[in-house]
Structures are given as structure tokens and as C-alpha cells.
Design an enzyme around this catalytic site. Structure first.
Site, short mmCIF file in Angstrom:
data_model
loop_
_atom_site.label_atom_id
_atom_site.label_comp_id
_atom_site.label_asym_id
_atom_site.label_seq_id
_atom_site.Cartn_x
_atom_site.Cartn_y
_atom_site.Cartn_z
N PHE A 110 0.26 -1.11 -0.10
CA PHE A 110 0.55 -0.23 0.13
C PHE A 110 1.43 1.01 -0.31
O PHE A 110 0.53 2.05 -0.30
CB PHE A 110 -1.18 -0.20 0.90
CG PHE A 110 -0.75 0.67 2.68
CD1 PHE A 110 -0.37 1.76 3.38
CD2 PHE A 110 0.92 -0.57 3.55
CE1 PHE A 110 -0.06 2.10 4.36
CE2 PHE A 110 1.10 -0.57 4.73
CZ PHE A 110 0.09 1.17 4.92
N LYS A 111 2.16 1.18 0.21
CA LYS A 111 2.65 2.38 0.92
C LYS A 111 3.10 2.78 -0.69
O LYS A 111 3.08 4.10 -1.34
CB LYS A 111 4.54 2.14 1.22
CG LYS A 111 4.53 0.90 2.41
CD LYS A 111 3.84 2.38 3.51
CE LYS A 111 3.62 1.64 4.77
NZ LYS A 111 5.28 1.35 5.82
N ASP A 112 2.93 1.81 -1.96
CA ASP A 112 3.32 2.24 -3.84
C ASP A 112 2.49 3.65 -3.77
O ASP A 112 2.52 5.15 -4.16
CB ASP A 112 3.02 1.37 -4.88
CG ASP A 112 4.13 0.40 -4.23
OD1 ASP A 112 5.31 1.39 -3.89
OD2 ASP A 112 4.08 -0.42 -4.56
N THR A 143 7.63 0.47 3.31
CA THR A 143 8.49 2.39 3.45
C THR A 143 9.74 2.26 2.24
O THR A 143 9.75 2.86 1.47
CB THR A 143 8.03 3.37 4.53
OG1 THR A 143 6.85 2.99 5.22
CG2 THR A 143 8.41 4.50 4.03
#
Length: 466
Positions: A110-112, A143
Site C-alpha cells: 500500500f505504500k506505493d 516503506t
């Protein structure tokens, strides 16, 4: 839009300055001067938009005059051009509940969603200023790889990422250390993730070092990260509600650093019809204990099957505390001083009641995590990473809640195999990582050791590339 510090020691700055500053020069976190409030008509209109068009609308009031709208549109399109799913963050129905899949980016986490955008924001503002930026960040797993992918090879940027040695998954480690671009520097710290965060904050609070080396932040202390993560809450609501403003949606959010769930809280404050925000934690349960008791007390950091959440001191908690204390920087400073002196802070009964109105919370054990991976797989063949499984188990009493699927299960093969005896098939970005050449240095958990390495690296680079 202007930005202030939670500790009150920063003059209001614009969006570009906020992005480049990262951590406030007073040690606080930057927050918007005001939170935009959306009308029902706006929510209805936004519910029909593509992810990219929605991202522009969500970000526009926060960006303000920092860039022309046409540039923002182009930057957003570029940021999400490498995602493998046409919807970027699709909502899928599996095993009797909706899942918000956030792992279709180039590093499968999800950090993308935030860091592809942030990397391009950095590049945009650096090019405009004809300057340089040295990024310093800490990671508990995802991250680091997402930040590195977002800025690798970009002119004017050097990135230094700290991770706790032996406390990220083998795939996560290789995603970082196999990137051999000259502007990428990986540091394995002999300690916990909390140690890496402590080092990063110490170096950002060394104002001379920060100024001389033009430090920037990619951790969720950078407000742009939070703003980008609000987008998928709006997107998921639009897909599930059909644009009906009366339709409320709950979200279960695996979290360790409080950034992702704070993004959901911010979306709710903007007017998104969110019912419950469920804080899902593992054995490192400082956040769930705070929701239950009003006491925020750090304990020992435990190594779990969901390592990205092996955190005790959640850096984004300070942003929530600022709003909980009615945007009073003096009150924030007082409670943080209490934490520094006694090892804990406590809010009064009225504010504890408000916390309970904002969040549900549950801590999930490793045994429960494995059982949830197994249960969901047996219910229809849908595979979860251990962090997503924590979110699902925490939402057991909320069957309609959307669970944020934060990473591809192949990033945590060991936990998946332990749960179901089957190796998850890796997506293209993860294939062949374990066979590639790596580059990384190991350092003690000391700010001085990290700053010395950074100085030597940057000074050498300056001599070789004047």
C-alpha cells in the site's frame, strides 16, 4: 492552504514547503491550517470518478497554488501509471466481505499509493528550484522499498533508508538492497524499528545537519503521504455506496505507525460517510491499549508474523493528539513532555470518550493471524498477507467492514506457508529477488553512526560529481 506544526513552533508554510520540510523544524508534525469540508453533492460527483481523477480532486485543495492544476493532473497520471490494476486500488468481494486491495503498485504494498506520488512531488519541486534533496527514512518493511522505487535514479535526490536488521521479511529486505542505483543507500540498523525512527527524528532535529544536507522525509511524518492515502478511502466508499451520501462504510485498518488509519480519520473529517474506523494491531498493541484506556504507554517491541506493525511509538499519533486536544500546540507539548518524563501520557475522561467515538481497536495474536489466513483461504481461495489477516480478524464483529489489504501475500511467504502449507505465487515485481546482487551497510543503532555515514557518503559524492 497553509500548514502548521502540531507543536506550534513553525510559521505557516505552503504545500511545497511542507512536502520538502517533512518533519517540522520544531520537532512537530505538519497539519493543514484547516480541513476542507465536502458537500454531499461533491461526494456524489466524486463517487463516479476514476482513481486518477479522484486523486486530483482530493489533493487539489491541499496543493492550492503550489502547482498549476494541469501539472497536478500530469503528475497524478504519471504516479499511477505503473500500477498493474486499471482501478489502482480495486474493491473486491471475497469470503463474505469487501477488501480494498492496495498492493497493485510496483513494490506490491500500500505504500506505493503515496510514495509514487511523493517521489514525483520531490522531483517536481527540486526541478523548479534547481536544488537537491537528501531523503532520510526508516522502514519496518514496505516503506523502504516503495520509497526507493519512487526516487531511484531521479536527478538531485539521494535516499538513505534504515531498516531493523533481521526484522523485515527476506523479500522486503531484497526489494530494498537489490536496488543498485547510485543514489540509493540502504542501512541495516542493529536494533528495532523504534530505534530507526528514533535515529531519523534525532537527525531531523539536528537543525544544522538538516539544513546543511537538505534533508527530506518519506516516512508518514511527511504530510503528503497522509493526503495521498485518503484517496483510497474516498474511492472505496464510491464503489460500495453507489454515491448515496446516506450509505456509511466501516474500514478495518492494519496499522503500526497510525498513518493509514489517520488518513481514514482525515477523510471522515472531510465529510466522507465513514461509520467505524477499526485500528487493527498485533501483539505490539500500544494503540489498542490507548483506545481502551486513554493511556499511551510504550512497551517492549515484539517480533511477530506481521513485522511492518512491530512498532510501539507510532509517529503519526501526534497528529491525532493535536486534534484530540482541540488544536492546542501547548497542550500537545505538555503531554509529550509527560511522555518523555514518565514513559506514558494520559488523556482525560472526556477525551477518552471522543477516542472511543472515533475508533474501535483490537490486538490480534500470531495464532489468530495464521487462523485468519487459513479461514479466508478455505472459504474461497483468497490469500491474505499477515497484516491484512490482522485487519480481518480485528473486524470479526463487523462483517460489512472493508478490510485494507495492505500487501501482496507473497511478500510474507513464511507466514502464508505456515498457515496453509502453500507458497503464494509472486507477482512480477517480486520474482527473482533472492538471486540478485545486494548492497547494504550495517550500523549500530546510534544517530551519530548514521549521520557520519551520511556525511561521508554525500561528501564523497560531491567531490566525485561537483
Amino acid at each position: 492552504m497553509r500548514y502548521l506544526s502540531t507543536r506550534g513552533g513553525v510559521e505557516p508554510v505552503g504545500f511545497a514547503e511542507a512536502v520538502m520540510m517533512g518533519l517540522g523544524t520544531d520537532g512537530g508534525l505538519l497539519v493543514p491550517e484547516h480541513i476542507p469540508r465536502l458537500s454531499e453533492d461533491t461526494l456524489v460527483a466524486w463517487s463516479r470518478l476514476s482513481f486518477q481523477a479522484l486523486a486530483v480532486e482530493v489533493l487539489a485543495p491541499f496543493v492550492g497554488e503550489a502547482m498549476p492544476r494541469a501539472d497536478l493532473v500530469a503528475l497524478v497520471e504519471h504516479s499511477y501509471g505503473r500500477f498493474s490494476h486499471p482501478e489502482v486500488t480495486p474493491v473486491v468481494e471475497q469470503a463474505g466481505r469487501p477488501w480494498l486491495e492496495l498492493f497493485h503498485g510496483p513494490t506490491a504494498a500500500f505504500k506505493d499509493v503515496a510514495l509514487q506520488l511523493l517521489g514525483n512531488l520531490f522531483e517536481y519541486f527540486i526541478a523548479r528550484e534547481r536544488g537537491v534533496l537528501r531523503i532520510l527514512g526508516a522502514t519496518s518493511g514496505d516503506t523502504g522499498s516503495a520509497a526507493i522505487d519512487g526516487v531511484r535514479g531521479k536527478a538531485g535526490i539521494e535516499i538513505f533508508i534504515l531498516h531493523p536488521k533481521g526484522r523485515v521479511s527476506p523479500i522486503q529486505e531484497r526489494q530494498m538492497t537489490t536496488v543498485l542505483d547510485a543514489n540509493v543507500h540502504n542501512i541495516a540498523v542493529e536494533g528495532t524499528f523504534d530505534d530507526t525512527q528514533r535515529i531519523v527524528k534525532a537527525l531531523f532535529n539536528d537543525l544544522a545537519f538538516k539544513r546543511d544536507y537538505r534533508l527530506g522525509a518519506v516516512n508518514s511524518i511527511n504530510l503528503a503521504r497522509i493526503l495521498a492515502q485518503t484517496i483510497y478511502y474516498f474511492y472505496a466508499w464510491g464503489r460500495l455506496s453507489g454515491g448515496d451520501p446516506a450509505h456509511r462504510v466501516s474500514f478495518s485498518v492494519p496499522t503500526g505507525n497510525f498513518g493509514d488509519v489517520f488518513a481514514g480519520w482525515l477523510a471522515k473529517r472531510m465529510g466522507l460517510p465513514i461509520d467505524r474506523l477499526i485500528i487493527a494491531t498485533n501483539r505490539n498493541d500500544i494503540l489498542s491499549r490507548f483506545v481502551a484506556s486513554g493511556v499511551y504507554r510504550a512497551g517492549e517491541v515484539y517480533h511477530t508474523l506481521s513485522p511492518a506493525m512491530d512498532i510501539q511509538l507510532a509517529s503519526n499519533f501526534e497528529r491525532y493528539l493535536y486534534y484530540l486536544l482541540d488544536q492546542d500546540p501547548a497542550a500537545v507539548r505538555a503531554l509529550l513532555a509527560e511522555m518523555e518524563q514518565t514513559g506514558q501520557l494520559q488523556v482525560d475522561g472526556e477525551r477518552q470518550r471522543r477516542v472511543a467515538e472515533d475508533f474501535d481497536a483490537r490486538a490480534v495474536s500470531d495464532a489468530e493471524t495464521l487462523a485468519e489466513i487459513r479461514r479466508v483461504y478455505q472459504a474461497g481461495g483468497y490469500l491474505l498477507c499477515p497484516h491484512t489477516a490482522v485487519g480481518a480478524r480485528a473486524a470479526a464483529d463487523h462483517p460489512d467492514a472493508v478490510v485494507l489489504a495492505t500487501a501482496h501475500p507473497a511478500k510474507f511467504e513464511t507466514a502464508v506457508v505456515e498457515a496453509i502449507g502453500i507458497e503464494p505465487a509472486p507477482p512480477p515485481p517480486l520474482r527473482g529477488l533472492l538471486e540478485r546482487e545486494t548492497r547494504c551497510v550495517e550500523l549500530p543503532a546510534e544517530a551519530e553512526a548514521v549521520s557520519r555515514f551520511m556525511r561521508e557518503t554525500l561528501d564523497t559524492s560531491a567531490r566525485e560529481h561537483p
